[in-house]
Motif scaffolding. Structure first.
Motif, PDB file in Angstrom:
ATOM      1  N   THR A 283      31.247  87.589  -9.752  1.00  0.00           N
ATOM      2  CA  THR A 283      31.796  88.286 -10.912  1.00  0.00           C
ATOM      3  C   THR A 283      30.652  88.583 -11.882  1.00  0.00           C
ATOM      4  OG1 THR A 283      32.230  86.256 -12.140  1.00  0.00           O
ATOM      5  CG2 THR A 283      33.993  87.049 -10.687  1.00  0.00           C
TER       6      THR A 283
ATOM      7  N   ASN B  22      26.979  83.059 -13.876  1.00  0.00           N
ATOM      8  CA  ASN B  22      25.591  82.688 -14.154  1.00  0.00           C
ATOM      9  C   ASN B  22      24.913  82.427 -12.818  1.00  0.00           C
ATOM     10  OD1 ASN B  22      23.348  80.624 -14.585  1.00  0.00           O
ATOM     11  ND2 ASN B  22      23.801  81.251 -16.687  1.00  0.00           N
TER      12      ASN B  22
ATOM     13  N   GLU C 257      30.311  87.942 -14.869  1.00  0.00           N
ATOM     14  CA  GLU C 257      30.069  86.831 -15.788  1.00  0.00           C
ATOM     15  C   GLU C 257      29.385  85.643 -15.112  1.00  0.00           C
ATOM     16  OE1 GLU C 257      33.424  87.790 -15.059  1.00  0.00           O
ATOM     17  OE2 GLU C 257      33.209  89.443 -16.475  1.00  0.00           O
TER      18      GLU C 257
ATOM     19  N   THR D 265      22.907  86.450 -15.583  1.00  0.00           N
ATOM     20  CA  THR D 265      24.213  86.625 -14.939  1.00  0.00           C
ATOM     21  C   THR D 265      24.150  87.738 -13.901  1.00  0.00           C
ATOM     22  OG1 THR D 265      25.021  88.291 -16.493  1.00  0.00           O
ATOM     23  CG2 THR D 265      25.405  85.973 -17.090  1.00  0.00           C
TER      24      THR D 265
ATOM     25  N   GLY E 171      26.071  90.230 -13.930  1.00  0.00           N
ATOM     26  CA  GLY E 171      26.165  91.463 -14.717  1.00  0.00           C
ATOM     27  C   GLY E 171      24.794  91.927 -15.195  1.00  0.00           C
TER      28      GLY E 171
END
Length: 84
Positions: free
Chosen positions: A26, A30, A28, A68, A70
């Motif tokens: 995802t 880490n 988010e 992350t 992302g």
């Protein structure tokens, strides 16, 4: 390649290389705490991304700031934008 295709390629490449569960991938997540990678894995991660996207990653500062999944997505998308 669309933004979503880039994200999918990043996620699938990293999941395969590091034997990660796709559900854990995802934005988010880490990369150290959630995905369990370490500093040596980040070297491999750079190699995987360079191979998948056919560009060199030399911006040490930018790579050090990645925490992350992302962050990885945004980094690769910006590199691709710079090259087009």
């Amino acid at each position: 390649m669309t933004e979503q295709e880039v994200i999918e390629l990043i996620d699938s490449s990293l999941a395969e290389e590091f034997e990660l569960e796709r559900e854990a991938m995802t934005p988010e997540a880490n990369i150290y705490e959630d995905l369990g990678l370490d500093s040596l894995d980040t070297v491999d991660m750079v190699i995987v991304l360079e191979g998948a996207f056919k560009f060199k990653i030399r911006e040490e500062e930018a790579v050090r700031g990645i925490r992350t999944l992302g962050d990885i997505h945004r980094f690769v998308l910006s590199k691709m934008e710079q090259q087009s």
